[in-house]
Motif scaffolding. Sequence first.
Motif, PDB file in Angstrom:
ATOM      1  N   VAL A 281      10.459  -6.231   2.474  1.00 24.08           N
ATOM      2  CA  VAL A 281      11.595  -5.523   1.874  1.00 24.08           C
ATOM      3  C   VAL A 281      11.105  -4.510   0.848  1.00 24.08           C
ATOM      4  O   VAL A 281      11.521  -3.350   0.842  1.00 24.08           O
ATOM      5  N   VAL A 282      10.201  -4.944  -0.030  1.00 30.77           N
ATOM      6  CA  VAL A 282       9.692  -4.071  -1.090  1.00 30.77           C
ATOM      7  C   VAL A 282       8.962  -2.878  -0.508  1.00 30.77           C
ATOM      8  O   VAL A 282       9.209  -1.727  -0.891  1.00 30.77           O
ATOM      9  N   SER A 283       8.058  -3.108   0.439  1.00 29.22           N
ATOM     10  CA  SER A 283       7.317  -1.983   1.015  1.00 29.22           C
ATOM     11  C   SER A 283       8.248  -1.028   1.739  1.00 29.22           C
ATOM     12  O   SER A 283       8.048   0.190   1.715  1.00 29.22           O
ATOM     13  N   GLY A 284       9.307  -1.558   2.367  1.00 30.45           N
ATOM     14  CA  GLY A 284      10.256  -0.711   3.085  1.00 30.45           C
ATOM     15  C   GLY A 284      11.023   0.242   2.188  1.00 30.45           C
ATOM     16  O   GLY A 284      11.463   1.306   2.634  1.00 30.45           O
ATOM     17  N   LEU A 285      11.175  -0.125   0.925  1.00 29.86           N
ATOM     18  CA  LEU A 285      11.861   0.757  -0.020  1.00 29.86           C
ATOM     19  C   LEU A 285      11.042   1.994  -0.360  1.00 29.86           C
ATOM     20  O   LEU A 285      11.579   2.960  -0.894  1.00 29.86           O
TER      21      LEU A 285
ATOM     22  N   VAL B  97       2.110   2.800  -2.117  1.00 28.20           N
ATOM     23  CA  VAL B  97       2.650   1.469  -1.825  1.00 28.20           C
ATOM     24  C   VAL B  97       2.182   1.008  -0.453  1.00 28.20           C
ATOM     25  O   VAL B  97       2.430   1.685   0.546  1.00 28.20           O
ATOM     26  N   PRO B  98       1.487  -0.139  -0.364  1.00 30.41           N
ATOM     27  CA  PRO B  98       0.990  -0.634   0.927  1.00 30.41           C
ATOM     28  C   PRO B  98       2.114  -0.796   1.944  1.00 30.41           C
ATOM     29  O   PRO B  98       3.202  -1.276   1.610  1.00 30.41           O
ATOM     30  N   GLN B  99       1.837  -0.407   3.187  1.00 33.77           N
ATOM     31  CA  GLN B  99       2.848  -0.457   4.238  1.00 33.77           C
ATOM     32  C   GLN B  99       2.446  -1.334   5.422  1.00 33.77           C
ATOM     33  O   GLN B  99       3.252  -1.598   6.294  1.00 33.77           O
ATOM     34  N   GLY B 100       1.199  -1.752   5.494  1.00 34.99           N
ATOM     35  CA  GLY B 100       0.714  -2.459   6.679  1.00 34.99           C
ATOM     36  C   GLY B 100       1.412  -3.779   6.933  1.00 34.99           C
ATOM     37  O   GLY B 100       1.659  -4.546   6.005  1.00 34.99           O
TER      38      GLY B 100
END
Length: 263
Positions: A151-155, A162-165
């Motif tokens: 959820v956090v990375s998706g924001l 911000v890491p997305q993997g």
Amino acid sequence: MSLSSELKETLQTLAQTYETADFLNDDPSRFLRWYSDQADVEAAAFIAAMLSFGSRKQFIPKIQEIFELADAHGGMKRWLTDGNCGGDFRSFAEKSGCGGNYNRKFYRFYSYEDMIDLFERMGGILKKNGTFGECVYSEWHASPEKHLAEVVSGLFSGCAVVPQGKTSANKRIHMYLRWMVRRNSPVDLGLWNWYSPADLILPLDTHVIQESIRLGLIPEKSSATLKTARAVTNSLKEIWQDDPCKGDFALFGLGVDQNKNDE
């Protein structure tokens, strides 16, 4: 695997040894108490977490530079939401010698423009939701099947900082969540009491991997993946079923001390 009684006792003793207020002295968690207002704390801690990799002697001064700049403009939330953080940070970059080249690196892989993108995205979240926690809660409540880290990375989709993997350990996000979720700790704040500490995943860094291998929690050739982080977390649940990330202090603290002894 099932942990031996001896190993369980060792890890419990290590966690008790390292999870103290003294842990804050040389750790990025020291920035958790820079502010008192929750909106400031949540946003500032996230920025600190995103820069917490590499040498602490290098990234802690970088984080402090940002905090001091924000304080000169009324505090973290006000600085991020007043529409001036981008211009302020560009002025800061010029004074720091970037010569107007904002693609020059601020820290490691991240440029001044990358940092401005992070600041402006967080500012937009705060203007819309009041606090970062309110935004994260709303998004997670709408999609409870997602882990909070997703959820956090998706924001911040597309944000370089911000890491997305989906398969990497995403240590910095999980460390931030540990700070926000774990209760009754002299280090972690426990501000997000709507999420269970039992569902956290261990922040997997080099020290934690090394000690987890040495203690036999994971195979010797394990790498920094989400699968490895989950494996260590599941092992620690044999000791702390409702709070496996307490074991982070045992493994990380032991790893740091082992490195000091090797120097």
